[in-house]
Write a protein that holds these residues in place. Structure first.
Motif, PDB file in Angstrom:
ATOM      1  N   ILE A 162       0.892  -1.156   0.000  1.00 20.94           N
ATOM      2  CA  ILE A 162       0.000   0.000   0.000  1.00 20.94           C
ATOM      3  C   ILE A 162       0.932   1.208   0.000  1.00 20.94           C
ATOM      4  N   GLN A 163       0.736   2.096  -0.944  1.00 24.47           N
ATOM      5  CA  GLN A 163       1.575   3.289  -1.022  1.00 24.47           C
ATOM      6  C   GLN A 163       0.753   4.523  -0.702  1.00 24.47           C
ATOM      7  N   LEU A 164       1.310   5.377   0.115  1.00 20.29           N
ATOM      8  CA  LEU A 164       0.707   6.663   0.439  1.00 20.29           C
ATOM      9  C   LEU A 164       1.751   7.731   0.159  1.00 20.29           C
ATOM     10  N   LYS A 165       1.372   8.723  -0.622  1.00 20.25           N
ATOM     11  CA  LYS A 165       2.303   9.802  -0.941  1.00 20.25           C
ATOM     12  C   LYS A 165       1.582  11.127  -0.752  1.00 20.25           C
ATOM     13  N   TYR A 166       2.132  11.936   0.135  1.00 17.26           N
ATOM     14  CA  TYR A 166       1.527  13.227   0.444  1.00 17.26           C
ATOM     15  C   TYR A 166       2.589  14.130   1.023  1.00 17.26           C
ATOM     16  N   GLY A 167       2.270  15.370   1.139  1.00 21.52           N
ATOM     17  CA  GLY A 167       3.233  16.267   1.762  1.00 21.52           C
ATOM     18  C   GLY A 167       2.976  17.706   1.424  1.00 21.52           C
ATOM     19  N   GLY A 168       3.756  18.513   2.061  1.00 23.44           N
ATOM     20  CA  GLY A 168       3.625  19.936   1.869  1.00 23.44           C
ATOM     21  C   GLY A 168       4.828  20.502   1.160  1.00 23.44           C
ATOM     22  N   VAL A 169       5.043  21.773   1.386  1.00 22.55           N
ATOM     23  CA  VAL A 169       6.146  22.475   0.746  1.00 22.55           C
ATOM     24  C   VAL A 169       7.487  22.048   1.341  1.00 22.55           C
ATOM     25  N   PHE A 170       7.529  21.854   2.649  1.00 22.89           N
ATOM     26  CA  PHE A 170       8.786  21.582   3.324  1.00 22.89           C
ATOM     27  C   PHE A 170       9.090  20.104   3.522  1.00 22.89           C
ATOM     28  N   MET A 171       8.064  19.307   3.708  1.00 21.39           N
ATOM     29  CA  MET A 171       8.294  17.891   3.988  1.00 21.39           C
ATOM     30  C   MET A 171       7.310  17.036   3.197  1.00 21.39           C
ATOM     31  N   LYS A 172       7.834  16.080   2.465  1.00 26.77           N
ATOM     32  CA  LYS A 172       6.995  15.161   1.703  1.00 26.77           C
ATOM     33  C   LYS A 172       7.159  13.762   2.280  1.00 26.77           C
ATOM     34  N   THR A 173       6.083  12.983   2.214  1.00 28.54           N
ATOM     35  CA  THR A 173       6.099  11.620   2.730  1.00 28.54           C
ATOM     36  C   THR A 173       5.685  10.669   1.621  1.00 28.54           C
ATOM     37  N   HIS A 174       6.473   9.627   1.435  1.00 29.15           N
ATOM     38  CA  HIS A 174       6.111   8.538   0.527  1.00 29.15           C
ATOM     39  C   HIS A 174       6.248   7.263   1.351  1.00 29.15           C
ATOM     40  N   LEU A 175       5.131   6.749   1.773  1.00 32.32           N
ATOM     41  CA  LEU A 175       5.082   5.622   2.684  1.00 32.32           C
ATOM     42  C   LEU A 175       4.710   4.358   1.927  1.00 32.32           C
ATOM     43  N   ILE A 176       5.459   3.301   2.138  1.00 30.74           N
ATOM     44  CA  ILE A 176       5.170   2.007   1.524  1.00 30.74           C
ATOM     45  C   ILE A 176       4.915   1.018   2.656  1.00 30.74           C
ATOM     46  N   ILE A 177       3.699   0.490   2.683  1.00 30.50           N
ATOM     47  CA  ILE A 177       3.304  -0.451   3.729  1.00 30.50           C
ATOM     48  C   ILE A 177       3.198  -1.834   3.100  1.00 30.50           C
ATOM     49  N   PRO A 178       4.028  -2.777   3.530  1.00 27.14           N
ATOM     50  CA  PRO A 178       3.897  -4.137   3.000  1.00 27.14           C
ATOM     51  C   PRO A 178       2.576  -4.759   3.446  1.00 27.14           C
ATOM     52  N   MET A 179       1.935  -5.473   2.551  1.00 30.44           N
ATOM     53  CA  MET A 179       0.651  -6.121   2.877  1.00 30.44           C
ATOM     54  C   MET A 179       0.800  -7.095   4.047  1.00 30.44           C
ATOM     55  N   THR A 180       1.993  -7.679   4.193  1.00 33.95           N
ATOM     56  CA  THR A 180       2.203  -8.645   5.274  1.00 33.95           C
ATOM     57  C   THR A 180       2.166  -7.989   6.650  1.00 33.95           C
ATOM     58  N   LYS A 181       2.316  -6.665   6.709  1.00 38.33           N
ATOM     59  CA  LYS A 181       2.325  -5.951   7.993  1.00 38.33           C
ATOM     60  C   LYS A 181       0.958  -5.400   8.387  1.00 38.33           C
ATOM     61  N   VAL A 182      -0.015  -5.454   7.492  1.00 38.93           N
ATOM     62  CA  VAL A 182      -1.348  -4.910   7.777  1.00 38.93           C
ATOM     63  C   VAL A 182      -2.069  -5.830   8.759  1.00 38.93           C
ATOM     64  N   GLN A 183      -2.528  -5.255   9.870  1.00 35.41           N
ATOM     65  CA  GLN A 183      -3.260  -6.031  10.874  1.00 35.41           C
ATOM     66  C   GLN A 183      -4.761  -5.803  10.799  1.00 35.41           C
ATOM     67  N   TYR A 184      -5.159  -4.602  10.429  1.00 35.86           N
ATOM     68  CA  TYR A 184      -6.586  -4.339  10.263  1.00 35.86           C
ATOM     69  C   TYR A 184      -6.779  -3.179   9.293  1.00 35.86           C
ATOM     70  N   VAL A 185      -7.972  -3.100   8.765  1.00 38.21           N
ATOM     71  CA  VAL A 185      -8.338  -2.005   7.874  1.00 38.21           C
ATOM     72  C   VAL A 185      -9.816  -1.706   8.106  1.00 38.21           C
ATOM     73  N   ASN A 186     -10.150  -0.424   8.226  1.00 42.84           N
ATOM     74  CA  ASN A 186     -11.560  -0.061   8.375  1.00 42.84           C
ATOM     75  C   ASN A 186     -11.842   1.283   7.724  1.00 42.84           C
ATOM     76  N   THR A 187     -13.099   1.593   7.576  1.00 45.44           N
ATOM     77  CA  THR A 187     -13.510   2.883   7.030  1.00 45.44           C
ATOM     78  C   THR A 187     -14.197   3.676   8.126  1.00 45.44           C
ATOM     79  N   ILE A 188     -13.965   4.970   8.084  1.00 49.79           N
ATOM     80  CA  ILE A 188     -14.546   5.876   9.071  1.00 49.79           C
ATOM     81  C   ILE A 188     -15.243   6.997   8.321  1.00 49.79           C
ATOM     82  N   GLN A 189     -16.380   7.413   8.873  1.00 46.05           N
ATOM     83  CA  GLN A 189     -17.160   8.446   8.206  1.00 46.05           C
ATOM     84  C   GLN A 189     -17.825   9.315   9.262  1.00 46.05           C
ATOM     85  N   GLY A 190     -17.343  10.548   9.387  1.00 47.59           N
ATOM     86  CA  GLY A 190     -17.971  11.500  10.294  1.00 47.59           C
ATOM     87  C   GLY A 190     -19.093  12.238   9.585  1.00 47.59           C
TER      88      GLY A 190
END
Length: 166
Positions: free
Chosen positions: A90-118
């Motif tokens: 699972i890849q997440l890439k986001y960031g601002g002007v000063f700091m950018k994040t590109h996160l790679i989460i291996p599927m083997t490390k995922v323990q749970y997943v859910n959806t939230i809706q306020g």
């Protein structure tokens, strides 16, 4: 042999801008109300002058910050947020002007997943996906409701998460 991982291409919903603007407006409105009450108390109880100067300075900073946060930041966040899900990562890439994040989460490390809706997300038909690993919780914000449900199911299937694991 090195394997190159493709850049994430999926974008979050354009309605995220509206949700973030409304949420930030509510937050800044409450903050300004508190500051106005403090200014009133400062004048009513005749506190030291330096307290009033500091409060006015904070009000000016909050107003400037609110303009930037409500008008410009949500558009930038929506345009820069990317995610992708495949069999291994699972890849997440986001960031601002000063700091950018590109996160790679291996599927083997995922323990749970859910959806939230306020309430705001529900009004615009959006959901946030939360992905839990041993170390932390990661979010994919403002995904259309139907797509979020499908993505949650896909991640759960690929990660081998089922109801008996929770």
């Amino acid at each position: 042999m090195t394997q190159t991982i493709k850049e994430p291409k999926q974008q979050i919903s354009p309605n995220a801008v509206k949700v973030w603007r409304i949420s930030d407006a509510i937050t800044y409105f409450i903050t300004l109300c508190i500051l106005i009450v403090l200014l009133y108390l400062q004048h009513y109880y005749d506190w030291k002058n330096w307290v009033g100067v500091i409060l006015y300075f904070i009000v000016i900073l909050v107003i400037i910050s609110s303009i930037v946060e409500i008008i410009f930041v949500p558009i930038y966040r929506q345009k820069t947020w990317r995610y992708d899900v495949d069999e291994k990562y699972i890849q997440l890439k986001y960031g601002g002007v000063f700091m950018k994040t590109h996160l790679i989460i291996p599927m083997t490390k995922v323990q749970y997943v859910n959806t939230i809706q306020g309430p705001l997300l529900r009004k615009f038909g959006l959901s946030t996906i939360k992905i839990g690993t041993m170390a932390s919780v990661h979010e994919i914000p403002a995904i259309p409701e139907k797509k979020a449900t499908e993505l949650r199911e896909k991640i759960a299937y690929l990660a081998g998460v089922n109801e008996s694991d929770e």
